[in-house]
Design a protein around this motif. Sequence first.
Motif, PDB file in Angstrom:
ATOM      1  N   LEU A 169      12.061 -32.762 -24.792  1.00  0.00           N
ATOM      2  CA  LEU A 169      10.878 -32.464 -24.262  1.00  0.00           C
ATOM      3  C   LEU A 169      11.446 -33.587 -22.839  1.00  0.00           C
ATOM      4  O   LEU A 169      11.665 -33.814 -21.779  1.00  0.00           O
ATOM      5  N   VAL A 170      12.211 -34.711 -23.483  1.00  0.00           N
ATOM      6  CA  VAL A 170      12.881 -36.012 -23.019  1.00  0.00           C
ATOM      7  C   VAL A 170      13.993 -35.241 -22.074  1.00  0.00           C
ATOM      8  O   VAL A 170      14.416 -36.038 -20.877  1.00  0.00           O
ATOM      9  N   ARG A 171      14.786 -34.499 -22.448  1.00  0.00           N
ATOM     10  CA  ARG A 171      16.095 -33.655 -22.109  1.00  0.00           C
ATOM     11  C   ARG A 171      15.862 -32.864 -20.935  1.00  0.00           C
ATOM     12  O   ARG A 171      16.070 -32.627 -19.669  1.00  0.00           O
ATOM     13  N   GLN A 172      14.673 -32.375 -21.140  1.00  0.00           N
ATOM     14  CA  GLN A 172      14.062 -31.390 -19.799  1.00  0.00           C
ATOM     15  C   GLN A 172      13.965 -32.321 -18.784  1.00  0.00           C
ATOM     16  O   GLN A 172      13.902 -31.316 -17.433  1.00  0.00           O
ATOM     17  N   VAL A 173      13.164 -32.761 -19.258  1.00  0.00           N
ATOM     18  CA  VAL A 173      12.338 -33.786 -17.848  1.00  0.00           C
ATOM     19  C   VAL A 173      12.620 -34.754 -17.759  1.00  0.00           C
ATOM     20  O   VAL A 173      13.541 -34.989 -15.655  1.00  0.00           O
ATOM     21  N   GLY A 174      14.248 -35.186 -18.027  1.00  0.00           N
ATOM     22  CA  GLY A 174      15.245 -36.334 -17.675  1.00  0.00           C
ATOM     23  C   GLY A 174      16.986 -35.007 -17.154  1.00  0.00           C
ATOM     24  O   GLY A 174      17.048 -36.258 -15.437  1.00  0.00           O
ATOM     25  N   GLY A 209       7.166 -42.463 -18.075  1.00  0.00           N
ATOM     26  CA  GLY A 209       8.632 -43.338 -19.096  1.00  0.00           C
ATOM     27  C   GLY A 209       9.896 -43.934 -17.879  1.00  0.00           C
ATOM     28  O   GLY A 209      10.681 -44.602 -17.471  1.00  0.00           O
ATOM     29  N   LEU A 210      10.255 -42.807 -17.633  1.00  0.00           N
ATOM     30  CA  LEU A 210      11.457 -41.646 -16.923  1.00  0.00           C
ATOM     31  C   LEU A 210      11.662 -42.795 -15.333  1.00  0.00           C
ATOM     32  O   LEU A 210      12.449 -43.662 -15.673  1.00  0.00           O
ATOM     33  N   ALA A 211      10.074 -42.784 -14.998  1.00  0.00           N
ATOM     34  CA  ALA A 211      10.005 -43.127 -13.827  1.00  0.00           C
ATOM     35  C   ALA A 211      10.628 -44.740 -13.950  1.00  0.00           C
ATOM     36  O   ALA A 211      11.069 -45.684 -13.226  1.00  0.00           O
ATOM     37  N   ALA A 212       9.889 -45.563 -14.832  1.00  0.00           N
ATOM     38  CA  ALA A 212       9.853 -46.739 -14.782  1.00  0.00           C
ATOM     39  C   ALA A 212      10.618 -47.312 -15.155  1.00  0.00           C
ATOM     40  O   ALA A 212      10.967 -48.709 -15.481  1.00  0.00           O
ATOM     41  N   ALA A 213      11.511 -46.811 -15.750  1.00  0.00           N
ATOM     42  CA  ALA A 213      12.739 -47.548 -16.107  1.00  0.00           C
ATOM     43  C   ALA A 213      14.150 -46.802 -15.152  1.00  0.00           C
ATOM     44  O   ALA A 213      15.024 -47.445 -15.774  1.00  0.00           O
ATOM     45  N   ASP A 214      14.046 -45.719 -14.609  1.00  0.00           N
ATOM     46  CA  ASP A 214      14.501 -45.742 -13.362  1.00  0.00           C
ATOM     47  C   ASP A 214      14.209 -45.255 -12.165  1.00  0.00           C
ATOM     48  O   ASP A 214      13.643 -44.150 -12.265  1.00  0.00           O
ATOM     49  N   PRO A 215      13.610 -46.524 -11.703  1.00  0.00           N
ATOM     50  CA  PRO A 215      12.626 -45.945 -10.764  1.00  0.00           C
ATOM     51  C   PRO A 215      13.312 -45.033  -8.941  1.00  0.00           C
ATOM     52  O   PRO A 215      13.115 -44.503  -8.561  1.00  0.00           O
ATOM     53  N   SER A 216      15.022 -45.527  -9.174  1.00  0.00           N
ATOM     54  CA  SER A 216      15.029 -44.879  -7.939  1.00  0.00           C
ATOM     55  C   SER A 216      15.331 -43.189  -8.231  1.00  0.00           C
ATOM     56  O   SER A 216      15.960 -42.679  -6.987  1.00  0.00           O
ATOM     57  N   ASN A 217      15.747 -42.698  -9.306  1.00  0.00           N
ATOM     58  CA  ASN A 217      14.839 -41.086  -9.441  1.00  0.00           C
ATOM     59  C   ASN A 217      14.016 -40.496  -9.758  1.00  0.00           C
ATOM     60  O   ASN A 217      13.889 -39.333 -10.281  1.00  0.00           O
ATOM     61  N   ARG A 218      12.878 -41.652  -9.286  1.00  0.00           N
ATOM     62  CA  ARG A 218      11.667 -40.857  -9.897  1.00  0.00           C
ATOM     63  C   ARG A 218      10.900 -39.141  -9.125  1.00  0.00           C
ATOM     64  O   ARG A 218      10.479 -38.654 -10.160  1.00  0.00           O
ATOM     65  N   ALA A 219      11.691 -39.586  -7.921  1.00  0.00           N
ATOM     66  CA  ALA A 219      10.661 -38.120  -6.730  1.00  0.00           C
ATOM     67  C   ALA A 219      11.581 -36.645  -7.953  1.00  0.00           C
ATOM     68  O   ALA A 219      11.237 -35.601  -8.756  1.00  0.00           O
TER      69      ALA A 219
END
Length: 275
Positions: free
Chosen positions: A11-16, A119-129
């Motif tokens: 799941l994290v791979r797919q969203v990431g 979680g991904l957006a918080a850890a890496d805000p520049s790629n939130r979109a």
Amino acid sequence: MVTTTLMVTDLVRQVGGEGVRVEGLMGPGVDPHLYKAAPSDLLKLQRADAIFYNGLMLEGKMADLFTRLARTKQHVYAITASVPPDQLLQPPAFEGHPDPHVWFDVALWSRCVDAVVDGLAAADPSNRAAYVARGAEVRTRLAGLHAWALAKAGELPAERRILITSHDAYNYFGRAYGFQVIGLQGISTVSEAALSDMAQLVDFIRTKGVKAIFVESSVPHATIERIAEDAKVRIGGELFSDAMGTPGQMENGYDLGSYEGMVKHNLTTMVEALK
Ligand SMILES: [Zn+2]
């Protein structure tokens, strides 16, 4: 990013997406209830930009570790936290804990996408979109998979939808797809099946005329094999419960090392054996 079970990793791979490196600690056939972090895992967890785990005590031997890590690290996420609490099951055997096996209801698993995106957006805000967009795509794919699973389960008449396996991993599955589910061990694989339970199950199988029972890839097969012998019923195949298959291992055009492949393998195996 560091993850625990293969389902969480997938799941994290797919969203990431391609740009995010995801390292899962638990491989094919690994039982998360019993898994203890190795020293090399601790190092990976301490160095991770973010940690994603299932939660709800699935990773029972690592729960304290995650609590400790959450005190010192910023981005530690139990992805089941975004499942609405009223959707969680709390079977008596689980002794006051919610059942952690939410991934077997595809629609419920889809609710975990939110926690991964956040979680991904918080850890890496520049790629939130990008995470938000991919999260929406993943939810659409999961909605399609849920519809497929409902149709597949519908190939069996309701009275034949009886699923007997080693441990209580399929309660959400049963609720979502209309199966009566009987697991020989309780919520976790830690406890062993008692002899009286085994005798009761043999009776049940005979009375109901159940055609097949199932072993699980991450739980030893001996007890189910013994019941199959005693009840003179066949083993309908091996299901994935708390771990998926090996990535790249193909079956009928789907990858057993993917979440989608796991769902399709399980339902196809059950439906073919119980028909
Ligand atoms: Zn389990």
